[in-house]
Design an enzyme around this catalytic site. Structure first.
Site, PDB file in Angstrom:
ATOM      1  N   GLU A 120       0.981  -1.091  -0.224  1.00 33.92           N
ATOM      2  CA  GLU A 120       0.549   0.019   0.004  1.00 33.92           C
ATOM      3  C   GLU A 120       0.935   1.385  -0.145  1.00 33.92           C
ATOM      4  O   GLU A 120       2.050   1.488   0.738  1.00 33.92           O
ATOM      5  CB  GLU A 120      -1.104   0.124   0.884  1.00 33.92           C
ATOM      6  CG  GLU A 120      -1.757  -1.502   1.240  1.00 33.92           C
ATOM      7  CD  GLU A 120      -3.052  -1.038   2.110  1.00 33.92           C
ATOM      8  OE1 GLU A 120      -4.542  -1.600   1.821  1.00 33.92           O
ATOM      9  OE2 GLU A 120      -2.677  -1.114   2.855  1.00 33.92           O
ATOM     10  N   CYS A 133       3.859   9.002   0.755  1.00 35.53           N
ATOM     11  CA  CYS A 133       3.953   8.266   2.022  1.00 35.53           C
ATOM     12  C   CYS A 133       4.650   6.580   1.398  1.00 35.53           C
ATOM     13  O   CYS A 133       3.634   5.287   1.101  1.00 35.53           O
ATOM     14  CB  CYS A 133       3.034   7.189   3.165  1.00 35.53           C
ATOM     15  SG  CYS A 133       3.100   5.893   4.999  1.00 35.53           S
ATOM     16  N   CYS A 140       6.143  -6.644   7.628  1.00 35.98           N
ATOM     17  CA  CYS A 140       7.209  -6.706   8.087  1.00 35.98           C
ATOM     18  C   CYS A 140       8.192  -7.049   9.256  1.00 35.98           C
ATOM     19  O   CYS A 140       7.413  -8.231   9.915  1.00 35.98           O
ATOM     20  CB  CYS A 140       7.418  -4.992   9.153  1.00 35.98           C
ATOM     21  SG  CYS A 140       8.800  -4.246   9.899  1.00 35.98           S
ATOM     22  N   CYS A 144       5.557  -4.216  15.997  1.00 35.68           N
ATOM     23  CA  CYS A 144       5.660  -3.502  17.409  1.00 35.68           C
ATOM     24  C   CYS A 144       4.056  -3.575  17.465  1.00 35.68           C
ATOM     25  O   CYS A 144       3.022  -4.005  16.793  1.00 35.68           O
ATOM     26  CB  CYS A 144       5.848  -1.860  16.898  1.00 35.68           C
ATOM     27  SG  CYS A 144       7.173  -1.519  16.228  1.00 35.68           S
ATOM     28  N   CYS A 147       0.744  -1.595  15.658  1.00 35.38           N
ATOM     29  CA  CYS A 147       0.555  -1.535  14.533  1.00 35.38           C
ATOM     30  C   CYS A 147       0.269  -2.323  13.420  1.00 35.38           C
ATOM     31  O   CYS A 147       0.725  -4.527  13.792  1.00 35.38           O
ATOM     32  CB  CYS A 147       2.270  -1.480  13.835  1.00 35.38           C
ATOM     33  SG  CYS A 147       2.507  -1.260  12.564  1.00 35.38           S
ATOM     34  N   GLY A 205       6.450  -1.856   6.122  1.00 39.84           N
ATOM     35  CA  GLY A 205       7.504  -1.620   6.376  1.00 39.84           C
ATOM     36  C   GLY A 205       9.252  -1.542   6.778  1.00 39.84           C
ATOM     37  O   GLY A 205       9.197  -0.343   7.819  1.00 39.84           O
ATOM     38  N   GLU A 206      10.137  -1.407   7.289  1.00 35.10           N
ATOM     39  CA  GLU A 206      10.980  -1.083   8.608  1.00 35.10           C
ATOM     40  C   GLU A 206      12.643  -0.887   7.257  1.00 35.10           C
ATOM     41  O   GLU A 206      13.143  -1.779   6.865  1.00 35.10           O
ATOM     42  CB  GLU A 206      11.787  -1.470   9.402  1.00 35.10           C
ATOM     43  CG  GLU A 206      13.096  -1.390   9.651  1.00 35.10           C
ATOM     44  CD  GLU A 206      13.395  -0.095  10.786  1.00 35.10           C
ATOM     45  OE1 GLU A 206      12.428   0.275  11.692  1.00 35.10           O
ATOM     46  OE2 GLU A 206      14.082   0.969   9.979  1.00 35.10           O
ATOM     47  N   SER A 237      11.799   7.051   8.056  1.00 41.99           N
ATOM     48  CA  SER A 237      11.506   6.431   9.362  1.00 41.99           C
ATOM     49  C   SER A 237      11.478   5.719   9.455  1.00 41.99           C
ATOM     50  O   SER A 237      11.286   4.437   9.149  1.00 41.99           O
ATOM     51  CB  SER A 237       9.984   7.012   9.700  1.00 41.99           C
ATOM     52  OG  SER A 237       9.327   6.292  11.268  1.00 41.99           O
ATOM     53  N   SER A 259      10.532   6.616  15.462  1.00 45.16           N
ATOM     54  CA  SER A 259       9.603   6.145  15.752  1.00 45.16           C
ATOM     55  C   SER A 259       9.969   5.469  17.340  1.00 45.16           C
ATOM     56  O   SER A 259      10.009   4.591  17.786  1.00 45.16           O
ATOM     57  CB  SER A 259       8.717   4.553  15.481  1.00 45.16           C
ATOM     58  OG  SER A 259       8.931   5.000  14.038  1.00 45.16           O
ATOM     59  N   LEU A 260       9.510   6.573  18.053  1.00 46.45           N
ATOM     60  CA  LEU A 260      10.113   7.033  19.565  1.00 46.45           C
ATOM     61  C   LEU A 260       9.267   6.224  20.898  1.00 46.45           C
ATOM     62  O   LEU A 260       9.298   4.826  21.135  1.00 46.45           O
ATOM     63  CB  LEU A 260      10.786   7.571  20.300  1.00 46.45           C
ATOM     64  CG  LEU A 260      10.969   7.662  21.857  1.00 46.45           C
ATOM     65  CD1 LEU A 260      12.852   7.696  21.145  1.00 46.45           C
ATOM     66  CD2 LEU A 260      11.811   9.809  22.394  1.00 46.45           C
ATOM     67  N   HIS A 261       7.450   6.587  21.088  1.00 49.15           N
ATOM     68  CA  HIS A 261       6.890   6.255  21.422  1.00 49.15           C
ATOM     69  C   HIS A 261       7.262   5.636  22.740  1.00 49.15           C
ATOM     70  O   HIS A 261       5.786   5.796  23.009  1.00 49.15           O
ATOM     71  CB  HIS A 261       6.143   5.045  20.541  1.00 49.15           C
ATOM     72  CG  HIS A 261       6.440   4.695  19.153  1.00 49.15           C
ATOM     73  ND1 HIS A 261       5.553   5.653  18.503  1.00 49.15           N
ATOM     74  CD2 HIS A 261       6.588   3.904  17.878  1.00 49.15           C
ATOM     75  CE1 HIS A 261       5.338   5.786  17.404  1.00 49.15           C
ATOM     76  NE2 HIS A 261       5.748   4.078  17.102  1.00 49.15           N
ATOM     77  N   ASN A 336      -4.116   4.699  15.600  1.00 48.16           N
ATOM     78  CA  ASN A 336      -4.798   4.128  14.526  1.00 48.16           C
ATOM     79  C   ASN A 336      -5.838   3.408  15.057  1.00 48.16           C
ATOM     80  O   ASN A 336      -4.834   2.236  14.687  1.00 48.16           O
ATOM     81  CB  ASN A 336      -4.431   4.719  13.460  1.00 48.16           C
ATOM     82  CG  ASN A 336      -4.693   6.284  12.894  1.00 48.16           C
ATOM     83  OD1 ASN A 336      -4.984   7.535  12.760  1.00 48.16           O
ATOM     84  ND2 ASN A 336      -3.651   6.411  12.579  1.00 48.16           N
ATOM     85  N   CYS A 379      -1.443   6.204   9.820  1.00 47.10           N
ATOM     86  CA  CYS A 379      -0.156   5.739  10.030  1.00 47.10           C
ATOM     87  C   CYS A 379      -1.032   4.435  11.024  1.00 47.10           C
ATOM     88  O   CYS A 379      -1.427   4.277  11.355  1.00 47.10           O
ATOM     89  CB  CYS A 379      -0.075   6.725  10.909  1.00 47.10           C
ATOM     90  SG  CYS A 379       0.933   8.101  10.713  1.00 47.10           S
TER      91      CYS A 379
END
Ligand code: SAH
Ligand code: SF4
Length: 399
Positions: A120, A133, A140, A144, A147, A205-206, A237, A259-261, A336, A379
């Site tokens: 996507e 994006c 991935c 996480c 996600c 993906g990373e 990112s 991506s700290l979170h 989200n 996201c």
């Protein structure tokens, strides 16, 4: 209301002779070398490669026959040996806020019997800019916990051509190449600017686990004789693949987002499990020393707002303290939801209280407005149905 389109034009696989190599994603040097195989001198090969580059990336041409400044015989030879690929469009959806999401399908013509893969790609238009994006992997390897992509096992890395293919197809659909026509549904920015002014590697993906292909694609996207996107308008990112952060700055030179979170290792170990390998201290040290980082070129720290998990005032104060020695921007992302997710988005009062603390520490407008939620384009909501291949098949595919 969102609109799911069945595209007639553009969605059908373009005729492809199997075995033709895709030029999209090759460096200019590689293209020159391939032209040398046709018997062109070094000088001629370099000149023809520049012409091809211009046709491909400035004009968006996929048809060698239209390359009028290249001799007819050579055009025919090129068409026999190469193609300029585009993904198939499986679907294109437009959100009620103007966000647009594509499901793209890639086939490898060199391996026509292998199943295609799907990813996507999301276009987020604003008044003065349009951000694409882009995905770097199908699925991935990381998991996480908040996600949706993390629930889809990694199928495979995308090639540089497939990463760029998302940009090229989106530009084509948005009428961004010379002579193109803007869509009348959805939005594009005002004025004469391009529809796509920014790229974020924030899709599936990373990206730093597919470093070489992402690097190649971004160097081509920022090439001044081609797509010419400024590196300041490209953001990569990462969830925190620490050893690849320095090379990202020194070799690619794009903007970095982390991506700290979470502000404590025990919580980040759960939310972003790669933290167990590279904990906060190492991650923040890599940020402090990111090549080119300055107050004019800040690192963005993404922080998803999860109710009762990471959203207290104490968390906000710790966030500000942790980032105090780093030229940083803070992006608070309302969570989200997706089917089966175990988290709830912090309520608005909580987000405001958190944002106030961040604001008072000098960070401007830190909350990211969710876009495209109605079409599952926001996201962390991206996921394709591509099945993971058995190891044996995957290896056969990558040969
Ligand atoms: N894999 C990279 C690139 C994905 S970027 C990375 O993790 O950085 C997508 C951003 O959205 C990341 O910051 C990710 O952590 C965040 N995200 C993931 N799921 C989300 C969700 N459900 N709601 C809000 N943000 C989410
Ligand atoms: Fe992968 Fe990024 Fe999702 Fe984590 S947040 S699972 S790294 S795509």
């Amino acid at each position: 209301m969102s609109l799911a389109l069945n595209i007639d034009h553009g969605s059908a696989p373009r005729p492809q002779k199997s075995g033709r190599q895709d030029l999209l994603g090759l460096s200019k040097k590689d293209i020159s070398a391939k032209l040398g195989d046709f018997g062109l001198s070094d000088r001629d090969a370099r000149m023809r490669a520049s012409q091809l580059w211009n046709w491909m990336y400035v004009n968006g041409t996929t048809d060698f026959g239209a390359m009028s400044n290249i001799a007819k015989g050579l055009r025919a030879d090129l068409a026999q040996a190469f193609r300029i690929g585009r993904p198939e469009i499986v679907s294109e959806q437009v959100s009620n806020d103007g966000t647009r999401k594509w499901l793209f399908r890639f086939r490898d013509p060199a391996h026509p019997n292998m199943p295609p893969v799907e990813v996507e790609t999301v276009y987020i238009p604003e008044a003065d800019r349009g951000t694409l994006c882009v995905s770097s992997q199908v699925g991935c390897t990381l998991t996480c916990s908040f996600c949706h992509t993390g629930t889809q096992k990694l199928v495979r890395n995308l090639t540089a051509g497939e990463i760029l293919g998302q940009v090229m197809m989106a530009r084509e659909r948005l009428g961004d190449f010379p002579g193109g026509v803007r869509p009348t549904d959805g939005l594009v920015p005002h004025g004469d600017s391009r529809a796509i002014t920014n790229i974020v590697m924030m899709g599936m993906g990373e990206p730093l686990y597919n470093y070489d292909n992402v690097k190649q694609a971004l160097l081509i996207a920022s090439d001044g004789e081609g797509l010419s996107l400024s590196k300041r308008r490209i953001t990569l990112s990462t969830s925190g693949v620490v050893p690849q952060i320095e090379p990202t700055g020194s070799e690619i030179g794009v903007m970095l987002a982390i991506s700290l979170h979470a502000v404590r290792d025990d919580l980040r170990d759960v939310l972003v499990p790669i933290n167990k390998k590279w904990p906060l201290e190492q991650l923040l040290e890599a940020c402090r020393t990111y090549p080119g980082v300055s107050n004019a070129k800040r690192i963005t720290f993404e922080y998803v707002m999860l109710q009762g998990i990471n959203d207290s005032d104490a968390d906000a104060r710790e966030l500000v303290r942790l980032l105090s020695k780093i030229p940083a921007k803070i992006n608070l992302i309302p969570f989200n939801p997706w089917p089966g997710s175990n988290y709830v988005c912090s309520d608005w009062d909580r987000i405001e209280s958190f944002a106030d603390i961040v604001n008072r520490a000098g960070y401007a407008s830190p909350v990211r407005t969710p876009r495209g939620r109605d079409i599952f384009a926001a996201c962390g909501q991206l996921k394709s149905e591509t099945e993971r291949l058995k190891k044996k098949d995957r290896e056969a595919f990558m040969l």
